[in-house]
Design a protein around this motif. Sequence first.
Motif, PDB file in Angstrom:
ATOM      1  N   SER A  29      16.932  -7.130 -15.624  1.00 48.01           N
ATOM      2  CA  SER A  29      17.809  -8.282 -15.762  1.00 48.01           C
ATOM      3  C   SER A  29      18.808  -8.362 -14.606  1.00 48.01           C
ATOM      4  O   SER A  29      19.013  -9.426 -14.022  1.00 48.01           O
ATOM      5  CB  SER A  29      18.549  -8.208 -17.095  1.00 48.01           C
ATOM      6  N   VAL A  30      19.408  -7.225 -14.267  1.00 49.90           N
ATOM      7  CA  VAL A  30      20.376  -7.191 -13.163  1.00 49.90           C
ATOM      8  C   VAL A  30      19.695  -7.538 -11.839  1.00 49.90           C
ATOM      9  O   VAL A  30      20.206  -8.334 -11.050  1.00 49.90           O
ATOM     10  CB  VAL A  30      21.067  -5.808 -13.084  1.00 49.90           C
ATOM     11  N   ILE A  31      18.523  -6.966 -11.610  1.00 48.38           N
ATOM     12  CA  ILE A  31      17.789  -7.237 -10.376  1.00 48.38           C
ATOM     13  C   ILE A  31      17.397  -8.710 -10.281  1.00 48.38           C
ATOM     14  O   ILE A  31      17.525  -9.338  -9.227  1.00 48.38           O
ATOM     15  CB  ILE A  31      16.551  -6.323 -10.260  1.00 48.38           C
ATOM     16  N   ALA A  32      16.943  -9.288 -11.385  1.00 47.63           N
ATOM     17  CA  ALA A  32      16.556 -10.707 -11.388  1.00 47.63           C
ATOM     18  C   ALA A  32      17.761 -11.599 -11.110  1.00 47.63           C
ATOM     19  O   ALA A  32      17.657 -12.564 -10.344  1.00 47.63           O
ATOM     20  CB  ALA A  32      15.920 -11.072 -12.724  1.00 47.63           C
ATOM     21  N   LEU A  84      20.556 -10.781  -9.465  1.00 46.82           N
ATOM     22  CA  LEU A  84      20.966 -10.590  -8.081  1.00 46.82           C
ATOM     23  C   LEU A  84      20.007 -11.292  -7.126  1.00 46.82           C
ATOM     24  O   LEU A  84      20.433 -11.947  -6.168  1.00 46.82           O
ATOM     25  CB  LEU A  84      21.048  -9.101  -7.751  1.00 46.82           C
ATOM     26  N   THR A  85      18.716 -11.185  -7.388  1.00 48.96           N
ATOM     27  CA  THR A  85      17.719 -11.849  -6.557  1.00 48.96           C
ATOM     28  C   THR A  85      17.921 -13.362  -6.570  1.00 48.96           C
ATOM     29  O   THR A  85      17.871 -14.012  -5.529  1.00 48.96           O
ATOM     30  CB  THR A  85      16.298 -11.502  -7.037  1.00 48.96           C
ATOM     31  N   GLY A  86      18.186 -13.913  -7.735  1.00 54.68           N
ATOM     32  CA  GLY A  86      18.437 -15.351  -7.842  1.00 54.68           C
ATOM     33  C   GLY A  86      19.656 -15.781  -7.058  1.00 54.68           C
ATOM     34  O   GLY A  86      19.645 -16.811  -6.370  1.00 54.68           O
ATOM     35  N   GLN A  87      20.712 -14.983  -7.130  1.00 47.56           N
ATOM     36  CA  GLN A  87      21.931 -15.305  -6.380  1.00 47.56           C
ATOM     37  C   GLN A  87      21.683 -15.243  -4.880  1.00 47.56           C
ATOM     38  O   GLN A  87      22.118 -16.125  -4.123  1.00 47.56           O
ATOM     39  CB  GLN A  87      23.058 -14.335  -6.736  1.00 47.56           C
ATOM     40  N   LEU A  88      20.975 -14.206  -4.439  1.00 47.82           N
ATOM     41  CA  LEU A  88      20.707 -14.067  -3.007  1.00 47.82           C
ATOM     42  C   LEU A  88      19.807 -15.177  -2.488  1.00 47.82           C
ATOM     43  O   LEU A  88      20.014 -15.687  -1.383  1.00 47.82           O
ATOM     44  CB  LEU A  88      20.084 -12.699  -2.709  1.00 47.82           C
ATOM     45  N   GLU A  89      18.810 -15.547  -3.258  1.00 44.46           N
ATOM     46  CA  GLU A  89      17.898 -16.595  -2.815  1.00 44.46           C
ATOM     47  C   GLU A  89      18.581 -17.955  -2.742  1.00 44.46           C
ATOM     48  O   GLU A  89      18.152 -18.830  -2.001  1.00 44.46           O
ATOM     49  CB  GLU A  89      16.667 -16.641  -3.716  1.00 44.46           C
ATOM     50  N   ALA A  90      19.654 -18.124  -3.478  1.00 42.58           N
ATOM     51  CA  ALA A  90      20.391 -19.388  -3.438  1.00 42.58           C
ATOM     52  C   ALA A  90      21.500 -19.378  -2.388  1.00 42.58           C
ATOM     53  O   ALA A  90      22.184 -20.377  -2.193  1.00 42.58           O
ATOM     54  CB  ALA A  90      20.995 -19.669  -4.813  1.00 42.58           C
ATOM     55  N   THR A  91      21.663 -18.248  -1.685  1.00 40.68           N
ATOM     56  CA  THR A  91      22.729 -18.108  -0.701  1.00 40.68           C
ATOM     57  C   THR A  91      22.290 -18.639   0.656  1.00 40.68           C
ATOM     58  O   THR A  91      21.162 -18.428   1.085  1.00 40.68           O
ATOM     59  CB  THR A  91      23.130 -16.623  -0.561  1.00 40.68           C
ATOM     60  N   THR A  92      23.197 -19.321   1.333  1.00 38.15           N
ATOM     61  CA  THR A  92      22.957 -19.826   2.679  1.00 38.15           C
ATOM     62  C   THR A  92      23.996 -19.222   3.616  1.00 38.15           C
ATOM     63  O   THR A  92      25.192 -19.219   3.310  1.00 38.15           O
ATOM     64  CB  THR A  92      23.078 -21.363   2.728  1.00 38.15           C
ATOM     65  N   ILE A  93      23.529 -18.717   4.747  1.00 36.70           N
ATOM     66  CA  ILE A  93      24.425 -18.157   5.757  1.00 36.70           C
ATOM     67  C   ILE A  93      24.666 -19.239   6.802  1.00 36.70           C
ATOM     68  O   ILE A  93      23.732 -19.833   7.322  1.00 36.70           O
ATOM     69  CB  ILE A  93      23.796 -16.916   6.413  1.00 36.70           C
ATOM     70  N   ILE A  94      25.939 -19.477   7.095  1.00 39.05           N
ATOM     71  CA  ILE A  94      26.299 -20.463   8.112  1.00 39.05           C
ATOM     72  C   ILE A  94      26.710 -19.700   9.364  1.00 39.05           C
ATOM     73  O   ILE A  94      27.667 -18.940   9.367  1.00 39.05           O
ATOM     74  CB  ILE A  94      27.440 -21.382   7.636  1.00 39.05           C
ATOM     75  N   MET A 141      19.989 -10.260 -20.387  1.00 34.61           N
ATOM     76  CA  MET A 141      19.735  -9.413 -21.532  1.00 34.61           C
ATOM     77  C   MET A 141      20.604  -9.914 -22.684  1.00 34.61           C
ATOM     78  O   MET A 141      21.756 -10.266 -22.496  1.00 34.61           O
ATOM     79  CB  MET A 141      20.073  -7.969 -21.171  1.00 34.61           C
ATOM     80  N   GLU A 142      20.037  -9.903 -23.851  1.00 36.53           N
ATOM     81  CA  GLU A 142      20.743 -10.389 -25.033  1.00 36.53           C
ATOM     82  C   GLU A 142      21.905  -9.461 -25.395  1.00 36.53           C
ATOM     83  O   GLU A 142      21.838  -8.253 -25.198  1.00 36.53           O
ATOM     84  CB  GLU A 142      19.771 -10.445 -26.216  1.00 36.53           C
ATOM     85  N   LYS A 143      22.958 -10.048 -25.906  1.00 36.71           N
ATOM     86  CA  LYS A 143      24.157  -9.307 -26.270  1.00 36.71           C
ATOM     87  C   LYS A 143      23.857  -8.222 -27.306  1.00 36.71           C
ATOM     88  O   LYS A 143      24.391  -7.117 -27.239  1.00 36.71           O
ATOM     89  CB  LYS A 143      25.220 -10.283 -26.805  1.00 36.71           C
ATOM     90  N   VAL A 144      22.975  -8.518 -28.245  1.00 38.99           N
ATOM     91  CA  VAL A 144      22.620  -7.556 -29.290  1.00 38.99           C
ATOM     92  C   VAL A 144      21.980  -6.309 -28.666  1.00 38.99           C
ATOM     93  O   VAL A 144      22.307  -5.171 -29.038  1.00 38.99           O
ATOM     94  CB  VAL A 144      21.658  -8.202 -30.320  1.00 38.99           C
ATOM     95  N   LYS A 145      21.096  -6.512 -27.712  1.00 37.16           N
ATOM     96  CA  LYS A 145      20.425  -5.382 -27.066  1.00 37.16           C
ATOM     97  C   LYS A 145      21.410  -4.586 -26.213  1.00 37.16           C
ATOM     98  O   LYS A 145      21.353  -3.354 -26.175  1.00 37.16           O
ATOM     99  CB  LYS A 145      19.268  -5.872 -26.201  1.00 37.16           C
TER     100      LYS A 145
END
Length: 75
Positions: free
Chosen positions: A39-42, A44-54, A1-5
């Motif tokens: 914006s927050v959901i997108a 978080l989703t991006g972070q989770l999808e890039a996460t790998t569990i070892i 989300m833009e800083k102005v908004k």
Amino acid sequence: MEKVKLNRLSELTAIARKRELTAEEKSEREALRNEYRRSVIANLTGQLEATTIIEPDGSRIKVSDMKRSGEDKIK
């Protein structure tokens, strides 16, 4: 989300604490809140999808490969 908004959302929240918002301001605040939530959901989703569990055995499981129903591929 833009800083102005984001600043505008904060401004509307501060105004709401001092007085009743107009119908137009309420509508604007609701639209900005919804955009912020998306914006927050997108993010978080991006972070989770890039996460790998070892696993302890060294195997790797990408979170994006796990079932969305809450079940996972871990035995």
